[in-house]
Design a protein around this motif. Sequence first.
Motif, PDB file in Angstrom:
ATOM      1  N   LYS A  72       0.796  -1.073  -0.181  1.00  0.00           N
ATOM      2  CA  LYS A  72      -0.336  -0.416   0.035  1.00  0.00           C
ATOM      3  C   LYS A  72       0.859   1.104   0.458  1.00  0.00           C
ATOM      4  N   TYR A  73       2.227   1.408   0.962  1.00  0.00           N
ATOM      5  CA  TYR A  73       2.415   2.196   0.839  1.00  0.00           C
ATOM      6  C   TYR A  73       4.003   1.933   0.312  1.00  0.00           C
ATOM      7  N   GLN A  74       4.616   0.771  -0.596  1.00  0.00           N
ATOM      8  CA  GLN A  74       5.746   0.587  -1.244  1.00  0.00           C
ATOM      9  C   GLN A  74       6.566   0.886  -0.653  1.00  0.00           C
ATOM     10  N   ALA A  75       6.838   0.395   0.346  1.00  0.00           N
ATOM     11  CA  ALA A  75       8.223   0.816   1.112  1.00  0.00           C
ATOM     12  C   ALA A  75       8.355   0.045   2.547  1.00  0.00           C
ATOM     13  N   TYR A  76       9.064  -0.197   3.161  1.00  0.00           N
ATOM     14  CA  TYR A  76       9.679  -0.958   3.982  1.00  0.00           C
ATOM     15  C   TYR A  76       9.171  -0.900   5.317  1.00  0.00           C
ATOM     16  N   THR A  77       8.443  -1.204   6.541  1.00  0.00           N
ATOM     17  CA  THR A  77       8.109  -1.223   7.379  1.00  0.00           C
ATOM     18  C   THR A  77       9.316  -0.526   8.416  1.00  0.00           C
ATOM     19  N   PRO A  78       9.698   0.732   9.256  1.00  0.00           N
ATOM     20  CA  PRO A  78      10.623   0.595  10.280  1.00  0.00           C
ATOM     21  C   PRO A  78      10.477  -0.197  11.430  1.00  0.00           C
ATOM     22  N   VAL A  79      11.233  -0.743  12.474  1.00  0.00           N
ATOM     23  CA  VAL A  79      11.171  -1.353  13.080  1.00  0.00           C
ATOM     24  C   VAL A  79      11.346  -1.072  14.347  1.00  0.00           C
ATOM     25  N   THR A  80      10.484  -0.940  15.314  1.00  0.00           N
ATOM     26  CA  THR A  80      11.388  -0.394  16.414  1.00  0.00           C
ATOM     27  C   THR A  80      12.421  -1.079  17.336  1.00  0.00           C
ATOM     28  N   PRO A  81      12.935   0.179  17.932  1.00  0.00           N
ATOM     29  CA  PRO A  81      13.818  -0.746  18.676  1.00  0.00           C
ATOM     30  C   PRO A  81      13.886  -1.110  20.992  1.00  0.00           C
ATOM     31  N   HIS A  82      12.028  -1.030  20.025  1.00  0.00           N
ATOM     32  CA  HIS A  82      11.723  -0.955  21.546  1.00  0.00           C
ATOM     33  C   HIS A  82      10.571  -1.423  22.112  1.00  0.00           C
ATOM     34  N   PRO A  83       9.895  -3.120  21.512  1.00  0.00           N
ATOM     35  CA  PRO A  83       9.031  -3.812  20.718  1.00  0.00           C
ATOM     36  C   PRO A  83       7.941  -4.055  22.775  1.00  0.00           C
TER      37      PRO A  83
END
Length: 225
Positions: free
Chosen positions: A116-127
């Motif tokens: 949908k956004y043609q992008a990779y989802t940033p990964v959170t450093p603090h899940p």
Amino acid sequence: MKRLFIIFLFTLLLATTIGIWSYSYFESHEEATIETSRIREYSTIPSESGMFERAGFAMEYANMPLDQEHQRKLKDYYDNRAFYGAPPTVPHPIEEGGIGSKACLKCHQNGGFVDKYQAYTPVTPHPDKSNCVQCHVRVKSNSFFVPSSWVSNTAPSTGNQALKGSPPIVPHSLQLRENCLSCHAGPSAVKEIRTTHPERINCRQCHVINEKKTVDIGTFKREIK
């Protein structure tokens, strides 16, 4: 009477033992910190355990082919923040009831490509932080924020090495950012700050913490006495 006193004493000792054990147990699970008087910008330095949380993905990151067409750039990274060091805003709609770790971590825990956004989802450093919108505000429109006299601070430049050829320093604090590979490795990592060696997971062995900007001092000459 003597029997009641012995029972009371035994109960008191048992309660004290349980209390001391519980205190020691929970203290052992807290994040270790190192007090420092030399670095005044932050009173404590988080332990290095956070750097290894995504270590299991290190070799996958190292062997992953680079998607040239969908790389995030540093400008886009900073445009999504009110100022340098601020948490990123939420640039997409959030469904009602879709707030919190269970909803956000579906995409932001391990990342992935979003058609949908043609992008990779940033990964959170603090899940482990579940109340995401406590820091990450939603942007519903361009008029969401009112004008103010706020002047944004200047972000550090890349390649901020103490000496030519030395590893870049860490130009930001480590609060909520201990997990280095979340931002510096993988397809969602920003192009300009993506590490070339994610398999070397002990990042702070070479990259020292320093929020001060370095300047060129010319050719270093050792004084001979």
